[in-house]
Structures are given as C-alpha cells and as structure tokens.
Design an enzyme around this catalytic site. Structure first.
Site, PDB file in Angstrom:
ATOM      1  N   HIS A 108       0.882  -1.168   0.000  1.00  0.00           N
ATOM      2  CA  HIS A 108       0.000   0.000   0.000  1.00  0.00           C
ATOM      3  C   HIS A 108       0.916   1.213   0.000  1.00  0.00           C
ATOM      4  O   HIS A 108       1.982   1.197   0.623  1.00  0.00           O
ATOM      5  CB  HIS A 108      -0.904  -0.016   1.229  1.00  0.00           C
ATOM      6  CG  HIS A 108      -1.883   1.121   1.312  1.00  0.00           C
ATOM      7  ND1 HIS A 108      -2.482   1.684   0.195  1.00  0.00           N
ATOM      8  CD2 HIS A 108      -2.381   1.816   2.372  1.00  0.00           C
ATOM      9  CE1 HIS A 108      -3.300   2.653   0.578  1.00  0.00           C
ATOM     10  NE2 HIS A 108      -3.244   2.763   1.893  1.00  0.00           N
ATOM     11  N   ASP A 191      -7.514   4.216  -3.250  1.00  0.00           N
ATOM     12  CA  ASP A 191      -7.818   3.194  -2.252  1.00  0.00           C
ATOM     13  C   ASP A 191      -8.474   3.809  -1.021  1.00  0.00           C
ATOM     14  O   ASP A 191      -9.510   3.325  -0.545  1.00  0.00           O
ATOM     15  CB  ASP A 191      -6.534   2.460  -1.855  1.00  0.00           C
ATOM     16  CG  ASP A 191      -6.800   1.299  -0.910  1.00  0.00           C
ATOM     17  OD1 ASP A 191      -7.397   0.311  -1.350  1.00  0.00           O
ATOM     18  OD2 ASP A 191      -6.408   1.388   0.274  1.00  0.00           O
ATOM     19  N   GLU A 195     -12.416   3.222   0.123  1.00  0.00           N
ATOM     20  CA  GLU A 195     -12.719   2.708   1.461  1.00  0.00           C
ATOM     21  C   GLU A 195     -13.664   3.632   2.215  1.00  0.00           C
ATOM     22  O   GLU A 195     -14.620   3.184   2.850  1.00  0.00           O
ATOM     23  CB  GLU A 195     -11.420   2.546   2.256  1.00  0.00           C
ATOM     24  CG  GLU A 195     -10.523   1.414   1.786  1.00  0.00           C
ATOM     25  CD  GLU A 195      -9.168   1.431   2.453  1.00  0.00           C
ATOM     26  OE1 GLU A 195      -8.416   0.462   2.283  1.00  0.00           O
ATOM     27  OE2 GLU A 195      -8.844   2.420   3.153  1.00  0.00           O
TER      28      GLU A 195
END
Length: 326
Positions: A108, A191, A195
């Site tokens: 990540h 991302d 989320e």
C-alpha cells in the site's frame, strides 16, 4: 488505457535467487509468505517477540526471526505491518539494514506517499498491492488461480526493479489474473477514497441509516436487517460478476426501476459535494495527518467509535439472526 501484465510478462526466475523478508504476518503477511514459499522463493518471516502472530507463523512452519534480523539477511524486504506502525518499524528495524542495491516493497502506498518512510536513494522501492484481503489471496492461490493486483516502481536504483516487482507479483499468483501498473499517488488516494466513500464508510453508514429508518417506521428489526444488510452480498456478487448493467439484468424490473428513480434522490448533489471534499482531504494530506495524530495519541477516537458502533442495535439483531438462520 491501463497497462496489464500476466504470467507471460513476468519471469519468476528473476526472484528465485533472492532472499525475501516478510515483515508482518497478519492478513497480507501470512498470504504473501505462504504463496511465495509455494512458488519456490526463499522467504524469511520477521516478527517482534511480543507479536500475536508468532504462534501462527510457527504453526505454518516458519522459523521466525526478529524484524531487524530478517531485514539484515534479505535482498528484498516487504513491509506488511499496518500503515500506522510502518514508520516505527522502518526506523527501528529496517532502515539500518536497507543497504545499497536492496529492494523495499510495500503493499500500500500510504507510508511512502505521505512521507512516513523516506528510503535512501541507493535502493529499489516498489509496491505490489493485491486487490483483496490476504485470506482470499491465499485461498485463490491454493486453487490454482489468482486475484488482480496494482503495482508500481517508485525508485529504480539497480535498473532491475520492474522485473523484480512483476516477478514478486507472479510469485503471489496475481499475474494469473492480471496486474495493473499505477503510481503510488493513484493507488493510495483511490484506495483511501473507495474505502471511505463506498466500501466501508459509505456502505456502513447507508446500511445503518436505512435500518434505523425502517425500525423507526415500525417495521420488525429482523426484516430491516435482512433487506438492508444481509442482501447486500447478493447484489455485490452480481456487481462483481458482471458490472452494474449485468446486475440490472439479473434483478426484477421493479427493483431496477426503483434504482433509477430513488438512487439519485439518496446520492444527490450534496453527496457528490461531500465526496469531492473527502477526496480533497486525501489528496492534500488532511486525512493522513489526522490518522497519524490519532496513532500518536493512542487511538482515542478510533476506540470510541468502535465501541459506539458495537452497541448499535443492528449488531444485536444481526447476532441473533445469524444464530437462528445459520
């Protein structure tokens, strides 16, 4: 158009001679370590003495080292501890062993994108981010398949960073499905946005609010739970299988008409404005700073919100229903 790589584009032999250290053995860590080992890679697992994952790792057949020891022996170091702990682990256990020509990997981009980690200029730095939790990454691999992943090279000191990165993705099984080239900024920001706005924040808020609305109107909580939460998986499976149009073709005409008529009333211009604001907070680092400060303070807000949500009536109803309808 996105550039996608498959097995044919990745030479597994490139990575088989390298010593790989997996730092962390949680959701992603255990899957990476096991998949790499099954692909023929040389793998070390590094965990602190007090780690709750040590027993699990030992049961999986690993001789567990301390993170610094694993990093010192490795050519490639994959940092798979949670985002909020990466700065500390990097500074204490990895930085001193990240010598010239080695590679630092992450799954990540958060720590690199928001400068929580600043690697030296004489190492390779890259990311391989599987598009799914570790349990699924591992399960699908054992079935002879793979899940997609995002990848990027952030720093190429040796000139071999790309070959090693796609080889690592192949060892995970991800090139069986396809890996998409991206950037750290794109992966991190999209991302976090997904989320917060859809997958977690948006969905859970929508479910709770719909549940509350039905219960306040006098409907049985069990019915509200079933139609507002339990059935989400059925629709999500259809979306995953074929997209929005496929889902529309798979549900009733009544449900499809209701989608068109009511969806825009719920997700309206106000919602779009808030989405743009949330994205701006991610892009300019506002969210990252808040999360870093939350960690430094000992996670008071996180713990409070966890406790609040655990006491929401939807949780008690769900627990009761799952016992009655296994």
């Amino acid at each position: 158009m996105a550039k996608i790589y498959y097995d044919r584009d990745a030479d597994l032999a490139t990575i088989l001679s390298k010593q790989i250290a997996i730092i962390g053995y949680g959701s992603q860590g255990h899957a990476h370590a096991l998949n790499l080992r099954d692909s023929g890679c040389n793998v070390l697992v590094g965990l602190p003495e007090i780690s709750r994952s040590r027993q699990r790792a030992e049961q999986d057949g690993w001789h567990v080292l301390l993170p610094a020891e694993a990093a010192s022996h490795a050519d490639i170091i994959m940092l798979l501890v949670p985002d909020q702990h990466q700065h500390q682990v990097y500074e204490q256990d990895i930085k001193m062993h990240l010598t010239a020509g080695k590679m630092l990997l992450t799954a990540h981009g958060f720590s690199l994108h928001y400068a929580q980690i600043t690697p030296p200029t004489n190492v390779d730095v890259a990311m391989v981010a599987p598009n799914g939790p570790g349990a699924i990454l591992r399960q699908v691999f054992t079935e002879g398949k793979g899940i997609p992943a995002l990848w990027t090279v952030y720093q190429d000191f040796t000139g071999h960073a790309e070959a090693l990165t796609v080889a690592y993705a192949r060892a995970l099984g991800c090139t069986r499905a396809g890996i998409i080239q991206t950037t750290l900024a794109e992966e991190t920001e999209t991302d976090l946005f997904a989320e917060q706005v859809v997958l977690c924040g948006g969905l859970t808020a929508l479910i709770r609010t719909a549940f509350e609305t039905l219960v306040e109107a006098g409907y049985q909580p069990e019915i509200a739970y079933t139609c507002c939460l339990q059935e989400v998986k059925l629709i999500a499976d259809l979306l995953y299988r074929g997209g929005i149009n496929f889902m529309h073709n798979s549900i009733s005409d009544t449900a499809e008409f209701g989608d068109y008529m009511t969806g825009p009333r719920i997700i309206d211009s106000h919602t779009r404005t808030q989405m743009r604001a949330a994205l701006k907070d991610i892009q300019d680092g506002t969210f990252a700073r808040a999360w870093i400060l939350e960690k430094q303070a000992g996670f008071p807000t996180l713990h409070t919100m966890r406790q609040r949500d655990a006491q929401h009536p939807i949780e008690a109803v769900g627990e009761h229903l799952r016992q009655m309808l296994p």
